[in-house]
Design a protein around this motif. Structure first.
Motif, short mmCIF file in Angstrom:
data_model
loop_
_atom_site.label_atom_id
_atom_site.label_comp_id
_atom_site.label_asym_id
_atom_site.label_seq_id
_atom_site.Cartn_x
_atom_site.Cartn_y
_atom_site.Cartn_z
N GLY A 1 0.83 -1.20 0.00
CA GLY A 1 0.00 0.00 0.00
C GLY A 1 0.86 1.24 0.00
N HIS A 2 0.46 2.23 0.81
CA HIS A 2 1.22 3.48 0.93
C HIS A 2 1.33 3.76 2.42
N PHE A 3 2.53 3.63 2.96
CA PHE A 3 2.69 3.63 4.41
C PHE A 3 3.64 4.72 4.90
N ARG B 1 9.65 7.83 7.29
CA ARG B 1 9.81 7.67 5.85
C ARG B 1 8.58 6.98 5.25
N HIS B 2 8.44 7.07 3.92
CA HIS B 2 7.30 6.46 3.24
C HIS B 2 7.74 5.20 2.50
N SER B 3 6.80 4.27 2.33
CA SER B 3 7.11 3.04 1.61
C SER B 3 5.85 2.44 1.02
N GLY C 1 9.94 13.00 -1.78
CA GLY C 1 10.23 12.24 -2.99
C GLY C 1 9.24 11.09 -3.21
N CYS C 2 8.09 11.13 -2.53
CA CYS C 2 7.17 9.98 -2.57
C CYS C 2 6.22 10.07 -3.75
N ALA C 3 6.34 9.11 -4.68
CA ALA C 3 5.49 9.08 -5.87
C ALA C 3 4.04 8.82 -5.49
N LEU C 4 3.81 8.05 -4.42
CA LEU C 4 2.44 7.73 -4.00
C LEU C 4 1.76 8.98 -3.45
N CYS C 5 2.51 9.82 -2.70
CA CYS C 5 1.97 11.09 -2.21
C CYS C 5 1.62 11.98 -3.40
N LYS C 6 2.49 12.02 -4.40
CA LYS C 6 2.26 12.88 -5.59
C LYS C 6 0.98 12.46 -6.31
ZN LIG Z 1 4.05 9.01 0.55
#
Ligand SMILES: [Zn+2]
Length: 183
Positions: free
Chosen positions: A4-6, A12-14, A165-170
């Protein structure tokens, strides 16, 4: 392992998250997962290359890991926890004797931040941190080296990154925070 998006406890995000509590809820599986770690620790203790007086896990994730390793190794096991202001502390009358050799136990090591905070608290009380142990080592190649040897039940390669730098946030996908650290 969840996809998912954590938002990880490290901040940090993953796209992957290891919810070790889901594994450790089964005592027999917890024992099985940590047996190889206990075996490597026992071997190094026997060899004289490692000395451990007690195992300390940062709450929440480290509590069961510290308990299970302590049980398998016949050592005391306890935990550090955050106070109301979020500062890692040793409470409940748990004691560190000066010069005690402490192994820090974690569920997941991403950056080693929780371990580092616990280590600082314990060292201020006179402990010597001798090693870290964990269920999942998910450090990436960009992570700074740890200050102590790490005994991990498994090592996985999955990414983690800063929010900027999180593509999922973008993409506007909301991040979920399955861990327990208050940021
Ligand atoms: Zn993110």
């Amino acid at each position: 392992m969840l996809e998912g998006h954590f938002l990880l406890s490290s901040g940090r995000h993953s796209d992957f998250y290891f919810q070790c509590a889901r594994l450790l809820q089964y005592p027999d599986r917890a024992a099985e997962a940590l047996a190889p770690v206990a075996e490597r620790l026992r071997a190094d203790i026997r060899r004289g290359t490692l000395a451990v007086d007690a195992i300390v896990g940062p709450a929440m994730g480290g509590i069961v890991v510290a308990y299970e390793l302590a049980r398998q190794l016949g050592l005391p096991g306890f935990f550090t926890e955050r106070d109301d202001t979020g500062v890692m502390t040793l409470r409940r009358g748990f004691e560190i004797k000066g010069g005690a050799n402490i192994l820090i136990a974690e569920d997941v090591v991403t950056t080693g931040k929780s371990s580092g905070e616990s280590a600082a608290v314990l060292e201020a009380l006179g402990a010597r941190i001798v090693a870290l142990a964990c269920v999942v080592d998910r450090r990436d190649s960009a992570a700074p080296p740890l200050a102590w040897p790490l005994y991990a039940a498994c090592t996985v390669t999955v990414g983690n990154w800063e929010q900027q730098g999180c593509a999922l946030c973008k993409q506007g996908i909301p991040a979920v925070k399955p861990g327990s650290r208050k940021l």
